[in-house]
Design a protein around this motif. Sequence first.
Motif, PDB file in Angstrom:
ATOM      1  N   VAL A  36     -37.070  -4.780 -16.983  1.00 37.21           N
ATOM      2  CA  VAL A  36     -37.068  -5.497 -18.251  1.00 37.21           C
ATOM      3  C   VAL A  36     -38.427  -5.300 -18.916  1.00 37.21           C
ATOM      4  N   LEU A  37     -38.414  -4.866 -20.162  1.00 37.68           N
ATOM      5  CA  LEU A  37     -39.633  -4.597 -20.912  1.00 37.68           C
ATOM      6  C   LEU A  37     -39.753  -5.579 -22.072  1.00 37.68           C
ATOM      7  N   GLY A  38     -40.922  -5.613 -22.690  1.00 40.56           N
ATOM      8  CA  GLY A  38     -41.063  -6.254 -23.986  1.00 40.56           C
ATOM      9  C   GLY A  38     -41.354  -7.738 -23.968  1.00 40.56           C
ATOM     10  N   CYS A  39     -40.961  -8.385 -25.067  1.00 40.07           N
ATOM     11  CA  CYS A  39     -41.396  -9.757 -25.340  1.00 40.07           C
ATOM     12  C   CYS A  39     -40.818 -10.780 -24.370  1.00 40.07           C
ATOM     13  N   MET A  40     -39.565 -10.621 -23.994  1.00 40.32           N
ATOM     14  CA  MET A  40     -38.968 -11.564 -23.048  1.00 40.32           C
ATOM     15  C   MET A  40     -39.632 -11.435 -21.681  1.00 40.32           C
ATOM     16  N   ALA A  41     -39.966 -10.201 -21.297  1.00 37.59           N
ATOM     17  CA  ALA A  41     -40.691  -9.971 -20.051  1.00 37.59           C
ATOM     18  C   ALA A  41     -42.056 -10.651 -20.099  1.00 37.59           C
ATOM     19  N   GLU A  42     -42.727 -10.545 -21.248  1.00 37.97           N
ATOM     20  CA  GLU A  42     -44.047 -11.153 -21.391  1.00 37.97           C
ATOM     21  C   GLU A  42     -43.959 -12.678 -21.372  1.00 37.97           C
ATOM     22  N   ARG A  43     -42.941 -13.227 -21.996  1.00 37.27           N
ATOM     23  CA  ARG A  43     -42.833 -14.685 -22.064  1.00 37.27           C
ATOM     24  C   ARG A  43     -42.527 -15.298 -20.703  1.00 37.27           C
ATOM     25  N   LEU A  44     -41.611 -14.671 -19.950  1.00 42.94           N
ATOM     26  CA  LEU A  44     -41.174 -15.252 -18.686  1.00 42.94           C
ATOM     27  C   LEU A  44     -41.962 -14.758 -17.480  1.00 42.94           C
ATOM     28  N   LYS A  45     -42.570 -13.568 -17.626  1.00 41.52           N
ATOM     29  CA  LYS A  45     -43.402 -12.997 -16.565  1.00 41.52           C
ATOM     30  C   LYS A  45     -42.645 -12.946 -15.229  1.00 41.52           C
ATOM     31  N   ALA A  46     -43.308 -13.331 -14.142  1.00 42.40           N
ATOM     32  CA  ALA A  46     -42.705 -13.207 -12.808  1.00 42.40           C
ATOM     33  C   ALA A  46     -41.481 -14.100 -12.633  1.00 42.40           C
ATOM     34  N   LYS A  47     -41.350 -15.133 -13.456  1.00 38.81           N
ATOM     35  CA  LYS A  47     -40.176 -16.008 -13.374  1.00 38.81           C
ATOM     36  C   LYS A  47     -38.891 -15.215 -13.568  1.00 38.81           C
ATOM     37  N   PHE A  48     -39.011 -14.105 -14.291  1.00 37.10           N
ATOM     38  CA  PHE A  48     -37.827 -13.291 -14.565  1.00 37.10           C
ATOM     39  C   PHE A  48     -37.206 -12.775 -13.272  1.00 37.10           C
ATOM     40  N   LEU A  49     -38.050 -12.441 -12.319  1.00 38.59           N
ATOM     41  CA  LEU A  49     -37.547 -11.917 -11.052  1.00 38.59           C
ATOM     42  C   LEU A  49     -36.740 -12.973 -10.302  1.00 38.59           C
ATOM     43  N   GLU A  50     -37.134 -14.240 -10.461  1.00 37.62           N
ATOM     44  CA  GLU A  50     -36.423 -15.326  -9.808  1.00 37.62           C
ATOM     45  C   GLU A  50     -35.131 -15.660 -10.543  1.00 37.62           C
ATOM     46  N   GLU A  51     -35.200 -15.634 -11.891  1.00 38.58           N
ATOM     47  CA  GLU A  51     -34.032 -16.002 -12.689  1.00 38.58           C
ATOM     48  C   GLU A  51     -32.959 -14.918 -12.669  1.00 38.58           C
ATOM     49  N   GLU A  52     -33.384 -13.678 -12.715  1.00 35.90           N
ATOM     50  CA  GLU A  52     -32.446 -12.554 -12.768  1.00 35.90           C
ATOM     51  C   GLU A  52     -32.613 -11.724 -11.497  1.00 35.90           C
ATOM     52  N   LYS A  53     -31.769 -11.974 -10.529  1.00 30.06           N
ATOM     53  CA  LYS A  53     -31.925 -11.364  -9.207  1.00 30.06           C
ATOM     54  C   LYS A  53     -31.812  -9.843  -9.234  1.00 30.06           C
ATOM     55  N   LEU A  54     -31.202  -9.310 -10.292  1.00 32.43           N
ATOM     56  CA  LEU A  54     -31.013  -7.863 -10.373  1.00 32.43           C
ATOM     57  C   LEU A  54     -32.277  -7.118 -10.769  1.00 32.43           C
ATOM     58  N   VAL A  55     -33.234  -7.811 -11.352  1.00 33.19           N
ATOM     59  CA  VAL A  55     -34.383  -7.139 -11.945  1.00 33.19           C
ATOM     60  C   VAL A  55     -35.399  -6.725 -10.890  1.00 33.19           C
ATOM     61  N   ASP A  56     -35.832  -5.451 -10.964  1.00 37.35           N
ATOM     62  CA  ASP A  56     -36.814  -4.915 -10.019  1.00 37.35           C
ATOM     63  C   ASP A  56     -38.199  -4.802 -10.634  1.00 37.35           C
ATOM     64  N   ILE A  57     -38.245  -4.613 -11.962  1.00 42.14           N
ATOM     65  CA  ILE A  57     -39.512  -4.342 -12.650  1.00 42.14           C
ATOM     66  C   ILE A  57     -39.591  -5.209 -13.899  1.00 42.14           C
ATOM     67  N   VAL A  58     -40.749  -5.820 -14.144  1.00 41.93           N
ATOM     68  CA  VAL A  58     -40.994  -6.604 -15.350  1.00 41.93           C
ATOM     69  C   VAL A  58     -42.286  -6.093 -15.986  1.00 41.93           C
ATOM     70  N   VAL A  59     -42.204  -5.622 -17.247  1.00 43.12           N
ATOM     71  CA  VAL A  59     -43.353  -4.979 -17.887  1.00 43.12           C
ATOM     72  C   VAL A  59     -43.535  -5.519 -19.301  1.00 43.12           C
ATOM     73  N   GLY A  60     -44.732  -6.014 -19.601  1.00 41.24           N
ATOM     74  CA  GLY A  60     -45.037  -6.509 -20.932  1.00 41.24           C
ATOM     75  C   GLY A  60     -45.358  -5.384 -21.904  1.00 41.24           C
ATOM     76  N   PRO A  61     -45.463  -5.690 -23.195  1.00 38.20           N
ATOM     77  CA  PRO A  61     -45.623  -4.660 -24.241  1.00 38.20           C
ATOM     78  C   PRO A  61     -46.909  -3.849 -24.161  1.00 38.20           C
ATOM     79  N   ASP A  62     -47.931  -4.370 -23.470  1.00 36.41           N
ATOM     80  CA  ASP A  62     -49.197  -3.636 -23.385  1.00 36.41           C
ATOM     81  C   ASP A  62     -49.372  -2.893 -22.067  1.00 36.41           C
TER      82      ASP A  62
END
Length: 475
Positions: free
Chosen positions: A107-133
């Motif tokens: 998951v890239l972009g603004c939602m990744a930046e807003r939720l950060k590592a929480k995304f990995l907990e919320e969405e079990k399918l996600v392997d990579i979380v990358v912000g816009p920078d």
Amino acid sequence: MLERMNHTMHEENRQGEAYAPFVNDPTAYNKKFYIESYGCQMNFSDSEIVASILNENGFGATRNFEEADLILINTCSIREKAEQTVRKRLSDLRTVKKNNPGALIGVLGCMAERLKAKFLEEEKLVDIVVGPDAYRALPGLIAEAETGQKAVNVLLSREETYADISPVRLDSNGVSGFVSIMRGCNNMCAFCVVPFTRGRERSRDPHSILKECTDLLNNGYKEVTLLGQNVDSYYWVPENIETGKPVNFANLLEMVALIDPSLRVRFSTSHPKDITDDVLYTMAKYENICNYIHLPVQSGSSRVLQLMNRTYTREWYMAKVDRIREIIPDCGISSDIIAGFCTETEEDHQDTLNIMRHSKYDMSYMFFYSERPGTLAARRYKDDVPEEVKKKRLDEIVKLQNALSRESNQHDVGKTFKVLIEGNSKKSDQDWMGRNSQNKVVVFPKENYPLNKGNYVMVKVYDCTGATLLGKIEP
């Protein structure tokens, strides 16, 4: 922040939809990636940067996500609905993991930046979380994820502009290209998550911008759109001020216009407080700079604008619209409008309808307010306008804009415009579609003229709908 949107634009406009890239030569790369983008045009531009980085690291593009080794979703966080769309899409991708356990999902972009590592907990399918920078870090994050570890990089930067990366044009029509001139935003609008998801403003080296625009021209493109959260605050200062001069947006706009008179130039988005007479006079001076400005108002009430931290009043905004019309009489103007912001009264709502009538927008993006976590409004104000009232006011805004759009188009009947052909009309391959300088979509029959996508043609308008001009080629 924003919950519903109505474009009042022709169906051929492509805004905020998902897309996949063109297919590279499959023999040139060891692995395949698939990418979808949601939200603003800046996200689509970022996906082209990501594609370039992946190409350099052995990944070729595919349109079929089921055969991809890497699936990336470039996300938008500006509305709750946008985030819900991403979550549903990730759920739909469960079949990929079942059929290809080795595939990675990022998951890239603004939602990744807003939720950060929480995304990995919320969405079990996600392997990579990358912000816009952090897109340059993708190869390392992919390698880390391939070992079974979850990989995250959401660090924001004060310097990153990706100026040295040549974007891979994804699903382009080959006519219009988008060029990012700056990143981030310093405006702390109370309803907006962008300053928190994209960081502080930084302007890109103008020389790299000119090179990218020139490369597009040399590759057959006829139009560039300069992108930024607030293009009018573009300001680049050379490292050695004694050997170079600072460049503001008016300077940059002129530099791009001078590349070639056949290259059309557009830009988005303008903040009303920052667009200057210098920019307007530069637009008026060069025929290839399009006469169109997206000038978000958000609300017509000075009281609500103050709560929104928009830093202007209704009177100031209307004076700016009048100034645009004075310097560029035929300038197209569009806007963003929010219904039902915190504490909005019926009187405030009427002020919004009145400022729309004064500005005579050609089209607008219209939403009703919904609170976004972490914003100034979420911390300071109560979201106290009932949803049924928000929807009622939004409906009135939409109906007024539809009437203004139709009225604007009716004024163009009988006029002749220079139109850049973008491709076939979606409704018929016997018709071309393109845009005029004011960013209005024009549809006209091909007849037997020897024309191609990317050609300019003079078209006389004989009829219109609320969203489209209908014309015929002027012999």
